[in-house]
Scaffold this motif. Structure first.
Motif, short mmCIF file in Angstrom:
data_model
loop_
_atom_site.label_atom_id
_atom_site.label_comp_id
_atom_site.label_asym_id
_atom_site.label_seq_id
_atom_site.Cartn_x
_atom_site.Cartn_y
_atom_site.Cartn_z
N GLU A 73 0.97 -1.34 -0.11
CA GLU A 73 -0.16 -0.06 -0.01
C GLU A 73 0.83 1.16 0.05
OE1 GLU A 73 -3.74 0.98 2.69
OE2 GLU A 73 -1.97 1.47 3.88
N ILE A 74 0.30 2.30 -0.67
CA ILE A 74 1.08 3.47 -0.64
C ILE A 74 0.25 4.48 0.05
CG2 ILE A 74 2.23 5.40 -2.02
CD1 ILE A 74 3.45 2.76 -2.57
N TYR A 75 0.79 5.16 1.11
CA TYR A 75 0.10 6.10 1.74
C TYR A 75 0.35 7.53 1.26
CZ TYR A 75 -1.22 8.73 6.12
OH TYR A 75 -1.83 9.38 7.13
N TRP A 76 -0.51 8.08 0.87
CA TRP A 76 -0.26 9.54 0.55
C TRP A 76 -0.64 10.64 1.54
CZ3 TRP A 76 0.45 11.48 -4.96
CH2 TRP A 76 0.73 10.40 -5.73
N GLU A 77 0.03 11.49 1.75
CA GLU A 77 -0.12 12.52 2.92
C GLU A 77 0.17 13.85 1.88
OE1 GLU A 77 1.43 11.45 6.86
OE2 GLU A 77 2.81 10.39 5.55
N LYS A 134 -6.58 1.11 -6.60
CA LYS A 134 -7.70 1.06 -5.59
C LYS A 134 -7.39 2.11 -4.50
CE LYS A 134 -7.30 -2.99 -4.54
NZ LYS A 134 -7.53 -4.49 -3.87
N ASP A 135 -7.97 3.45 -4.80
CA ASP A 135 -7.90 4.62 -4.04
C ASP A 135 -8.87 4.79 -3.01
OD1 ASP A 135 -6.63 6.88 -3.20
OD2 ASP A 135 -7.83 7.94 -4.61
N TYR A 136 -8.49 4.64 -1.53
CA TYR A 136 -9.43 5.13 -0.61
C TYR A 136 -8.92 6.40 -0.05
CZ TYR A 136 -11.62 0.71 -0.41
OH TYR A 136 -12.21 -0.49 -0.67
N VAL A 137 -9.66 7.35 -0.20
CA VAL A 137 -9.39 8.63 0.58
C VAL A 137 -10.31 8.97 1.71
CG1 VAL A 137 -9.63 11.17 -0.18
CG2 VAL A 137 -9.41 9.38 -2.03
N GLY A 138 -9.37 9.69 2.57
CA GLY A 138 -9.76 10.29 3.84
C GLY A 138 -9.36 9.42 4.96
N GLU A 139 -9.11 9.83 6.10
CA GLU A 139 -8.63 9.21 7.34
C GLU A 139 -9.34 9.53 8.45
OE1 GLU A 139 -4.19 8.43 9.03
OE2 GLU A 139 -4.54 10.00 7.58
N PRO A 140 -10.29 8.58 8.98
CA PRO A 140 -10.42 7.26 8.52
C PRO A 140 -11.16 7.17 7.14
CG PRO A 140 -12.12 7.69 10.11
CD PRO A 140 -11.19 8.87 10.16
N ARG A 141 -11.03 6.20 6.43
CA ARG A 141 -11.38 6.00 4.95
C ARG A 141 -12.95 6.61 4.85
NH1 ARG A 141 -7.36 1.16 3.23
NH2 ARG A 141 -5.78 1.57 4.61
N LEU A 142 -13.06 7.29 3.85
CA LEU A 142 -14.55 8.00 3.62
C LEU A 142 -14.97 7.45 2.63
CD1 LEU A 142 -16.85 9.75 4.88
CD2 LEU A 142 -15.74 11.62 3.77
N PHE A 143 -14.18 7.42 1.35
CA PHE A 143 -14.55 7.57 0.04
C PHE A 143 -13.46 6.58 -0.89
CE2 PHE A 143 -14.47 9.64 -4.27
CZ PHE A 143 -15.78 9.93 -4.74
N TYR A 144 -14.01 5.84 -1.81
CA TYR A 144 -13.25 4.86 -2.87
C TYR A 144 -13.49 5.51 -4.07
CZ TYR A 144 -11.84 1.08 -5.53
OH TYR A 144 -11.10 0.09 -6.33
N SER A 145 -12.32 5.32 -4.80
CA SER A 145 -12.45 5.42 -6.36
C SER A 145 -11.27 4.44 -6.88
CB SER A 145 -12.16 7.07 -6.62
OG SER A 145 -11.99 7.23 -7.96
N ASP A 146 -11.90 4.00 -8.23
CA ASP A 146 -10.89 3.54 -9.13
C ASP A 146 -10.04 4.45 -9.71
OD1 ASP A 146 -11.59 0.86 -8.73
OD2 ASP A 146 -13.22 0.78 -10.40
N LEU A 147 -8.82 4.45 -9.98
CA LEU A 147 -8.02 5.02 -10.86
C LEU A 147 -7.48 4.53 -11.83
CD1 LEU A 147 -6.29 7.45 -7.86
CD2 LEU A 147 -8.32 8.07 -8.99
N ARG A 148 -7.16 5.04 -12.83
CA ARG A 148 -6.54 4.69 -14.14
C ARG A 148 -5.55 5.46 -14.12
NH1 ARG A 148 -9.15 0.98 -16.94
NH2 ARG A 148 -11.57 0.71 -16.58
N PHE A 149 -4.07 4.85 -14.26
CA PHE A 149 -2.85 5.53 -14.44
C PHE A 149 -2.37 5.41 -16.00
CE2 PHE A 149 -3.22 6.04 -10.05
CZ PHE A 149 -1.81 6.48 -9.41
N LYS A 150 -1.79 6.35 -16.67
CA LYS A 150 -1.34 6.14 -17.97
C LYS A 150 -0.32 7.01 -18.10
CE LYS A 150 -4.16 8.91 -20.77
NZ LYS A 150 -4.99 8.91 -22.19
#
Length: 203
Positions: free
Chosen positions: A85-89, A115-131
């Motif tokens: 997991e990558i923790y983004w701050e 798979k991106d869970y945003v917020g702490e504690p986790r509030l929101f989920y989004s699929d992300l496409r990287f290119k």
């Protein structure tokens, strides 16, 4: 293998060399960047209560302005499940208040999706496409999204989604990373947008 390198496969090597270094996150070697947001824009005034409430989860925020100092830290860690997991701050230092925008990312190799869970504690989920763009930039766009309610996740209809686009580049002439983020909703218009630059700093 770093998760973004695993996700992008051969395309990872088409990234600008500095972006390859930035996204080759290995356990125990976090990336720390410090810089300035040239501009942070917020949405319509009626969205302010919603954005202010989101600050409780280190998610969105209602402030805007120009020349806002910020820093970003990405830390790779191993979960009990065996996933990396990558923790983004992301921290924004406004004159009167400090705001945070945190996220937790893992990858779905089969779907070629972050798979991106945003917020702490986790509030929101989004699929992300990287290119990787032809110019060697990192381009990110959101997919399906869910509201996280404890152990339950509620799929959001398209009209309620916050469509996220991100582009990160490296400016060789100025020796800085640049980032531009835009979050739009079909009904409400812009929820938030920001653009700025940063340099890597030793942790």
């Amino acid at each position: 293998m770093p998760i973004y390198k695993e996700l992008l496969g051969k395309d990872f090597h088409r990234l600008h060399p500095k972006l390859q270094e930035r996204y080759a996150l290995t356990i125990g070697e976090p990336f720390h960047g410090v810089g300035t947001m040239e501009k942070i824009e917020k949405g319509a005034a009626w969205l302010t209560p919603l954005l202010k409430a989101a600050t409780r989860w280190h998610f969105l925020f209602p402030e805007n302005g120009e020349g806002i100092p910020f820093d970003i830290k990405n830390t790779s860690r191993l979960l009990p499940t065996g996933e990396v997991e990558i923790y983004w701050e992301r921290t924004f230092y406004f004159e009167k208040v400090t705001r945070h925008f945190n996220a937790f990312m893992t990858i779905d190799v089969k779907r070629k999706m972050v798979k991106d869970y945003v917020g702490e504690p986790r509030l929101f989920y989004s699929d992300l496409r990287f290119k990787v763009t032809p110019e060697g930039y990192m381009h990110i766009r959101s997919g399906s999204q869910r509201l996280v309610m404890g152990k339950f996740e509620i799929l959001l209809p398209r009209l309620l989604e916050g469509v996220v686009t991100v582009e990160e580049r490296y400016d060789d002439a100025r020796d800085v990373f640049t980032i531009q983020v835009d979050i739009q909703n079909k009904l409400a218009g812009r929820l938030m947008a920001y653009k700025g630059e940063f340099k890597e700093q030793s942790v």
